[in-house]
Design a protein around this motif. Sequence first.
Motif, PDB file in Angstrom:
ATOM      1  N   LEU A 244       0.861  -1.184   0.000  1.00 23.04           N
ATOM      2  CA  LEU A 244       0.000   0.000   0.000  1.00 23.04           C
ATOM      3  C   LEU A 244       0.896   1.231   0.000  1.00 23.04           C
ATOM      4  N   LEU A 245       0.621   2.142  -0.912  1.00 23.86           N
ATOM      5  CA  LEU A 245       1.373   3.394  -0.994  1.00 23.86           C
ATOM      6  C   LEU A 245       0.379   4.548  -1.002  1.00 23.86           C
ATOM      7  N   GLU A 246       0.551   5.488  -0.078  1.00 22.18           N
ATOM      8  CA  GLU A 246      -0.401   6.605  -0.006  1.00 22.18           C
ATOM      9  C   GLU A 246       0.336   7.926   0.141  1.00 22.18           C
ATOM     10  N   ASN A 247      -0.229   8.955  -0.509  1.00 19.15           N
ATOM     11  CA  ASN A 247       0.384  10.283  -0.464  1.00 19.15           C
ATOM     12  C   ASN A 247      -0.566  11.346   0.087  1.00 19.15           C
ATOM     13  N   GLY A 248      -1.609  10.900   0.769  1.00 20.25           N
ATOM     14  CA  GLY A 248      -2.572  11.837   1.324  1.00 20.25           C
ATOM     15  C   GLY A 248      -3.736  12.125   0.398  1.00 20.25           C
TER      16      GLY A 248
ATOM     17  N   ASP B 167      -4.026   9.917  -2.955  1.00 19.22           N
ATOM     18  CA  ASP B 167      -4.246   8.636  -3.620  1.00 19.22           C
ATOM     19  C   ASP B 167      -3.693   7.505  -2.763  1.00 19.22           C
ATOM     20  N   CYS B 168      -4.326   6.356  -2.882  1.00 17.52           N
ATOM     21  CA  CYS B 168      -3.861   5.154  -2.192  1.00 17.52           C
ATOM     22  C   CYS B 168      -3.709   4.059  -3.246  1.00 17.52           C
ATOM     23  N   LEU B 169      -2.471   3.685  -3.524  1.00 18.95           N
ATOM     24  CA  LEU B 169      -2.191   2.674  -4.537  1.00 18.95           C
ATOM     25  C   LEU B 169      -1.972   1.325  -3.863  1.00 18.95           C
ATOM     26  N   ILE B 170      -2.653   0.316  -4.365  1.00 18.00           N
ATOM     27  CA  ILE B 170      -2.465  -1.054  -3.886  1.00 18.00           C
ATOM     28  C   ILE B 170      -1.750  -1.829  -4.987  1.00 18.00           C
ATOM     29  N   TYR B 171      -0.504  -2.189  -4.727  1.00 17.30           N
ATOM     30  CA  TYR B 171       0.280  -2.938  -5.714  1.00 17.30           C
ATOM     31  C   TYR B 171       0.282  -4.411  -5.339  1.00 17.30           C
ATOM     32  N   VAL B 172      -0.143  -5.248  -6.288  1.00 18.97           N
ATOM     33  CA  VAL B 172      -0.206  -6.689  -6.062  1.00 18.97           C
ATOM     34  C   VAL B 172       0.838  -7.366  -6.938  1.00 18.97           C
ATOM     35  N   GLY B 173       1.770  -8.075  -6.318  1.00 17.03           N
ATOM     36  CA  GLY B 173       2.804  -8.782  -7.063  1.00 17.03           C
ATOM     37  C   GLY B 173       2.232  -9.940  -7.866  1.00 17.03           C
ATOM     38  N   ASN B 174       2.907 -10.284  -8.954  1.00 17.49           N
ATOM     39  CA  ASN B 174       2.411 -11.347  -9.838  1.00 17.49           C
ATOM     40  C   ASN B 174       2.354 -12.706  -9.162  1.00 17.49           C
ATOM     41  N   SER B 175       3.170 -12.895  -8.129  1.00 20.66           N
ATOM     42  CA  SER B 175       3.224 -14.200  -7.464  1.00 20.66           C
ATOM     43  C   SER B 175       2.622 -14.165  -6.064  1.00 20.66           C
ATOM     44  N   ALA B 176       1.719 -13.217  -5.843  1.00 16.59           N
ATOM     45  CA  ALA B 176       1.072 -13.130  -4.531  1.00 16.59           C
ATOM     46  C   ALA B 176       0.328 -14.425  -4.222  1.00 16.59           C
ATOM     47  N   GLN B 177       0.378 -14.852  -2.978  1.00 13.01           N
ATOM     48  CA  GLN B 177      -0.222 -16.124  -2.585  1.00 13.01           C
ATOM     49  C   GLN B 177      -1.748 -16.072  -2.694  1.00 13.01           C
ATOM     50  N   PRO B 178      -2.347 -17.105  -3.275  1.00 10.73           N
ATOM     51  CA  PRO B 178      -3.814 -17.128  -3.439  1.00 10.73           C
ATOM     52  C   PRO B 178      -4.572 -16.970  -2.125  1.00 10.73           C
ATOM     53  N   ASN B 179      -4.055 -17.569  -1.037  1.00 10.51           N
ATOM     54  CA  ASN B 179      -4.784 -17.458   0.232  1.00 10.51           C
ATOM     55  C   ASN B 179      -4.770 -16.023   0.762  1.00 10.51           C
ATOM     56  N   ILE B 180      -3.677 -15.276   0.491  1.00  9.36           N
ATOM     57  CA  ILE B 180      -3.621 -13.871   0.899  1.00  9.36           C
ATOM     58  C   ILE B 180      -4.591 -13.045   0.055  1.00  9.36           C
ATOM     59  N   LEU B 181      -4.628 -13.320  -1.250  1.00 11.74           N
ATOM     60  CA  LEU B 181      -5.566 -12.619  -2.132  1.00 11.74           C
ATOM     61  C   LEU B 181      -7.008 -12.881  -1.696  1.00 11.74           C
ATOM     62  N   GLN B 182      -7.281 -14.111  -1.313  1.00  8.27           N
ATOM     63  CA  GLN B 182      -8.636 -14.466  -0.885  1.00  8.27           C
ATOM     64  C   GLN B 182      -9.022 -13.704   0.376  1.00  8.27           C
TER      65      GLN B 182
ATOM     66  N   ALA C 221       0.299   0.015 -17.223  1.00  8.09           N
ATOM     67  CA  ALA C 221       0.484   1.433 -16.909  1.00  8.09           C
ATOM     68  C   ALA C 221       0.354   1.709 -15.413  1.00  8.09           C
ATOM     69  N   SER C 222      -0.540   0.978 -14.756  1.00  4.44           N
ATOM     70  CA  SER C 222      -0.728   1.198 -13.320  1.00  4.44           C
ATOM     71  C   SER C 222       0.524   0.801 -12.541  1.00  4.44           C
ATOM     72  N   GLY C 223       1.170  -0.275 -12.974  1.00  2.15           N
ATOM     73  CA  GLY C 223       2.405  -0.694 -12.324  1.00  2.15           C
ATOM     74  C   GLY C 223       3.522   0.312 -12.528  1.00  2.15           C
ATOM     75  N   MET C 224       3.593   0.882 -13.729  1.00  2.00           N
ATOM     76  CA  MET C 224       4.602   1.912 -14.005  1.00  2.00           C
ATOM     77  C   MET C 224       4.365   3.141 -13.134  1.00  2.00           C
ATOM     78  N   MET C 225       3.099   3.490 -12.937  1.00  2.00           N
ATOM     79  CA  MET C 225       2.785   4.633 -12.084  1.00  2.00           C
ATOM     80  C   MET C 225       3.234   4.369 -10.652  1.00  2.00           C
ATOM     81  N   PHE C 226       2.999   3.149 -10.173  1.00  2.00           N
ATOM     82  CA  PHE C 226       3.407   2.796  -8.814  1.00  2.00           C
ATOM     83  C   PHE C 226       4.920   2.926  -8.656  1.00  2.00           C
ATOM     84  N   PHE C 227       5.674   2.386  -9.597  1.00  2.00           N
ATOM     85  CA  PHE C 227       7.135   2.403  -9.480  1.00  2.00           C
ATOM     86  C   PHE C 227       7.719   3.796  -9.725  1.00  2.00           C
TER      87      PHE C 227
END
Length: 313
Positions: free
Chosen positions: A203-207, A209-224, A277-283
């Motif tokens: 989670l990245l926030e600047n007051g 916007d709040c960006l939620i970045y999800v990695g490509n290999s995030a665990q399914p149980n965490i996503l659930q 594009a959303s990932g590029m914005m996050f980075f």
Amino acid sequence: IDCDKTIMVTLKHDDKLHEGSECAFQCALLYTTVYGQRRIRVSTLSLSCTNMLSNLFRSADLDTQFACLLKQAANEIPSAPLAQVRDQATNVCINILYSYRKYCATVTSSSGQLILPEALKLLPLYTLALLKSTGLRSDGRIDDRSFWISNVSPLPTPSVIPLVFPRMIAIHDLDDKDESDDSIIPSHIPLSSEHITDEGIYLLENGEDCLIYVGNSAQPNILQQLFGVSSLEEISNQFVLQEFENPLSKKLNAVVNEIRRQRCSYLRFKLCKKGDASGMMFFSYMVEDKLSSGLSYVEYLVHIHRQIQSKMP
């Protein structure tokens, strides 16, 4: 003008100020209430005078100084070349640290070491973040820069640093947070891609916007637990944060609500995925990395240090 606006004023004085005496600043605001009443609000601030530059650095207010630096840069953008505005911001940082090095550092301090005043030790990092912000980055769009200028000009001081130097936290391991830590929000992570993994969710926030970045290999149980789905592809781009009946989801919602309380903003949520594009914005917020918009943090510190050394007799 309201409670969420800040007015910056530059003062010049000609009288001699005596050590130990007090100097008062006073301003008066004439305004009309929502009921049509005309009122004057007078604010007075009294400060002690000192001839010791070390006292000045010891009591320096980094948030306020950086807010002035940012607003001055925003004011210069429409009338000066962008490269010149960027150089001016860096030069302000260099001159402040040079003055400290020349007049306040101990004699035994090594000339090969960058000496930073304790109260302003993050000034180079915040200045670098400013150079990589929407308003000053060289590859930014004119429309985005224009909006940035109008947005930051009246911005209250507490909101300035988060806007250019956001807070990033890992949310995939909120369950692992030390129970002895009473704070709702976990420790923030440096804004560097080195601290981001494909298995993580951040989670990245600047007051604003709040960006939620999800990695490509995030665990399914965490996503659930967090999103109610078992794969990244199932998460809608029209992301809406929900609270599910599990501890991890409840902790995430508690973190978000605490951030909203601190920022006095509901925050705009955006889902970010690697490779689009959303990932590029996050980075693009990873200001400590070497980006197309500027040096890495380490490289910038080296640059600052060399400029200070070149000024030393």
